[in-house]
Design an enzyme around this catalytic site. Structure first.
Site, PDB file in Angstrom:
ATOM      1  N   GLU A 103     -20.580 -37.546 -46.773  1.00  0.00           N
ATOM      2  CA  GLU A 103     -19.143 -37.510 -46.569  1.00  0.00           C
ATOM      3  C   GLU A 103     -18.790 -38.152 -45.236  1.00  0.00           C
ATOM      4  O   GLU A 103     -19.549 -38.051 -44.266  1.00  0.00           O
ATOM      5  CB  GLU A 103     -18.623 -36.060 -46.598  1.00  0.00           C
ATOM      6  CG  GLU A 103     -18.739 -35.425 -47.969  1.00  0.00           C
ATOM      7  CD  GLU A 103     -18.278 -33.975 -47.999  1.00  0.00           C
ATOM      8  OE1 GLU A 103     -17.881 -33.523 -49.083  1.00  0.00           O
ATOM      9  OE2 GLU A 103     -18.323 -33.288 -46.955  1.00  0.00           O
ATOM     10  N   CYS A 116     -14.887 -40.211 -38.633  1.00  0.00           N
ATOM     11  CA  CYS A 116     -16.068 -39.399 -38.368  1.00  0.00           C
ATOM     12  C   CYS A 116     -17.172 -39.849 -39.317  1.00  0.00           C
ATOM     13  O   CYS A 116     -17.050 -39.704 -40.534  1.00  0.00           O
ATOM     14  CB  CYS A 116     -15.740 -37.919 -38.571  1.00  0.00           C
ATOM     15  SG  CYS A 116     -17.097 -36.808 -38.164  1.00  0.00           S
ATOM     16  N   CYS A 123     -29.291 -32.642 -43.044  1.00  0.00           N
ATOM     17  CA  CYS A 123     -29.498 -32.487 -41.605  1.00  0.00           C
ATOM     18  C   CYS A 123     -30.756 -31.660 -41.371  1.00  0.00           C
ATOM     19  O   CYS A 123     -31.054 -30.748 -42.143  1.00  0.00           O
ATOM     20  CB  CYS A 123     -28.294 -31.800 -40.962  1.00  0.00           C
ATOM     21  SG  CYS A 123     -28.337 -31.798 -39.152  1.00  0.00           S
ATOM     22  N   CYS A 127     -28.413 -25.803 -37.334  1.00  0.00           N
ATOM     23  CA  CYS A 127     -27.554 -25.064 -36.399  1.00  0.00           C
ATOM     24  C   CYS A 127     -26.874 -23.934 -37.163  1.00  0.00           C
ATOM     25  O   CYS A 127     -26.291 -24.152 -38.234  1.00  0.00           O
ATOM     26  CB  CYS A 127     -26.530 -26.000 -35.768  1.00  0.00           C
ATOM     27  SG  CYS A 127     -27.264 -27.287 -34.727  1.00  0.00           S
ATOM     28  N   CYS A 130     -23.112 -24.118 -38.447  1.00  0.00           N
ATOM     29  CA  CYS A 130     -22.657 -25.368 -39.065  1.00  0.00           C
ATOM     30  C   CYS A 130     -22.987 -25.385 -40.547  1.00  0.00           C
ATOM     31  O   CYS A 130     -24.142 -25.183 -40.947  1.00  0.00           O
ATOM     32  CB  CYS A 130     -23.330 -26.557 -38.361  1.00  0.00           C
ATOM     33  SG  CYS A 130     -22.874 -28.164 -39.049  1.00  0.00           S
ATOM     34  N   CYS A 350     -14.490 -29.659 -38.564  1.00  0.00           N
ATOM     35  CA  CYS A 350     -15.756 -29.716 -37.838  1.00  0.00           C
ATOM     36  C   CYS A 350     -16.746 -28.692 -38.381  1.00  0.00           C
ATOM     37  O   CYS A 350     -16.430 -27.516 -38.524  1.00  0.00           O
ATOM     38  CB  CYS A 350     -15.489 -29.457 -36.360  1.00  0.00           C
ATOM     39  SG  CYS A 350     -16.961 -29.579 -35.334  1.00  0.00           S
TER      40      CYS A 350
END
Length: 376
Positions: A103, A116, A123, A127, A130, A350
C-alpha cells in the site's frame, strides 16, 4: 534487466537508469552511436512525461517502439483497490508481477501533498504498536517497484509532465510498509531516479526517510542522498524501546543518537517520531528525558496519537496528556507538533498499513486448510 517483471509479465523498464536503458537498446540492435540519445529519449518519456505505453513515445521510430513493446513494458503495477478518505487522503493497494502487494498513501494539504512510500512487502521489525509490523517480511521491493508508486500517484493526480510548479504532489515520505534502510540499494536507486532533474524532478529537500534505527546505514544515506531524516524513536529508555522497537536490541539509543549527530548535509532538523501510548511512554519524566537526549541537536519531535487497530494491547494517550508532554518539549526549545491523523476511515493512518487482501489471504488459507481436512 529481464528478471524485473511488470504486472503484464514483460521485463519492466521502470527503475532503469540511462545506462540500463542504453543496454536494453543494445539488446534490440540499436547502433552504438545512437544508444545514448535514444536512452535519454526513453528516460524522458518514462520519467518526465509519464508515458504508459511505447506508442506514446513519438520521438522514437515506429520500428524501435514496436521492438520495445514486444519485449519490454512500462506498465504500472495493478491497482487492486483505490480508496479516498473523507479528508482527501488517497490509498492504493498495488499488486506486482509475482502477486505480492503493498500500500502507498497520498496525503494532500492546502498547498502541497506527500506520498507515503513503501519499501518492503511486509516488515521484519515487529514494532509492537504498528499494524504493519504484524505482517511477516516477504521480500524487498525493487527500485522500479518503489518508483512505480510515484508514477501511480502522478497518474491519478494528472500531474504529468514533470516538474510542474503548480503540482500538488510535492513531497515524498519514505514511511510506508517496511524498514527502508534494510532495503538500502532499492530505495537509494529509486530516490536517485526520483530526484533526477531530467525525469521526475523531486527535490531532495522535500524527501524524508524514516528509519527505526539501522545505525550503520544512517550516515551513508546522508552522504549519498542527503534527504531529510526521521527517526522512529517512541521511547527514551532502552528497556522500553527494546520492547516497542525491537531493532533497539541491536543498536541502542545512544548509538542511534550518535549516528544522528553525525548525519551529514542536514538542510533541516532531524525529526524524531514519538507515538503516544497511554501509561507506557507518555509521562512528564519521559518528556524531560527526551529533551535531555536531544540536547545540542537540531531536532523537532512529531508526537503521533496512537491509531488503534484490532488486537492491539495499547491505547492512545489522552489529549491532555499529549498537550502536557508537548509543552515540556516545546519549553525546552524543540518544536513538538501533534500529528493530525489522516485517512483513519480507510486505514491509511500512521502504523495502519496492513493490506486487507493480506488479511483475506490468511483467512482464505485457513478456510482452505479446514476444507481439505474435512475431506480426509
Amino acid at each position: 534487466m529481464r528478471k524485473k517483471l511488470a504486472a503484464d509479465g514483460l521485463p519492466s523498464l521502470i527503475g532503469a537508469d540511462r545506462a540500463g536503458l542504453a543496454a536494453v537498446l543494445g539488446e534490440l540492435g540499436e547502433p552504438e552511436g545512437k544508444r545514448s540519445l535514444r536512452a535519454r529519449q526513453l528516460f524522458h518519456w518514462i520519467y518526465h512525461r509519464g508515458a504508459r505505453s511505447f506508442d506514446e513515445m513519438t520521438t522514437l521510430s515506429k520500428d524501435l517502439r514496436a521492438k520495445l513493446a514486444e519485449q519490454f513494458s512500462v506498465a504500472r503495477p495493478e491497482i487492486v483497490v483505490e480508496q479516498q478518505s473523507s479528508d482527501g487522503t488517497r490509498k492504493w493497494l498495488l499488486r506486482f508481477f509475482d502477486g505480492q502487494e503493498v500500500e502507498c498513501v497520498f496525503i494532500p494539504q492546502t498547498d502541497r501533498g506527500a506520498l507515503c512510500v513503501s519499501t518492503q512487502v511486509g516488515c521484519t521489525l515487529t514494532c509492537k504498536f504498528c499494524h504493519t509490523g504484524t505482517m511477516p517480511l516477504v521480500r524487498n521491493l525493487q527500485a522500479g517497484e518503489i518508483l512505480a508508486q510515484l508514477l501511480v500517484a502522478r497518474d491519478a493526480l494528472g500531474e504529468w509532465p514533470s516538474p510542474r510548479d503548480d503540482r500538488l504532489f510535492t513531497n515524498i515520505v519514505v514511511m510506508g510498509m517496511g524498514e527502508p534502510l534494510f532495503n538500502y540499494d532499492g530505495i537509494a536507486a529509486a530516490m536517485k531516479l526520483a530526484t533526477d532533474g531530467d525525469g521526475i524532478g523531486m527535490s531532495r529537500h522535500k524527501i524524508t526517510l524514516s528509519t527505526s534505527g539501522v545505525v550503520p546505514r544512517i550516515v551513508q544515506w546522508g552522504e549519498e542522498l542527503g534527504t531529510g531524516l526521521a527517526i522512529s524513536l517512541h521511547a527514551v529508555r532502552d528497556d522500553l524501546r527494546d520492547e516497542l522497537v525491537p531493532v533497539n536490541r541491536k543498536w541502542k539509543i545512544a548509538e542511534l543518537l550518535d549516528a544522528c549527530r553525525a548525519y551529514p548535509h542536514r538542510n533541516k532538523p532531524i525529526t524524531f517520531e514519538y507515538v503516544m501510548l497511554a501509561g507506557v511512554n507518555d509521562s512528564d519524566a519521559d518528556a524531560r528525558e527526551l529533551v535531555r537526549l536531544l540536547q545540542g541537536m537540531p531536532a523537532k519531535v512529531n508526537l503521533i496519537p496512537f491509531n488503534p487497530w484490532p488486537g492491539t494491547i495499547y491505547q492512545c494517550s489522552s489529549n491532555n496528556r499529549i498537550r502536557a508532554f508537548a509543552q515540556i518539549v516545546e519549553d525546552a526549545g524543540y518544536s513538538s507538533p501533534v500529528r493530525v491523523p489522516r485517512g483513519r476511515d480507510i486505514l491509511a493512518a500512521c502504523g495502519q498499513l496492513k493490506t486487507a487482501s493480506e488479511r483475506a489471504r490468511v483467512r482464505g488459507n485457513l478456510a482452505s486448510a479446514r476444507a481439505e481436512a474435512a475431506l480426509h
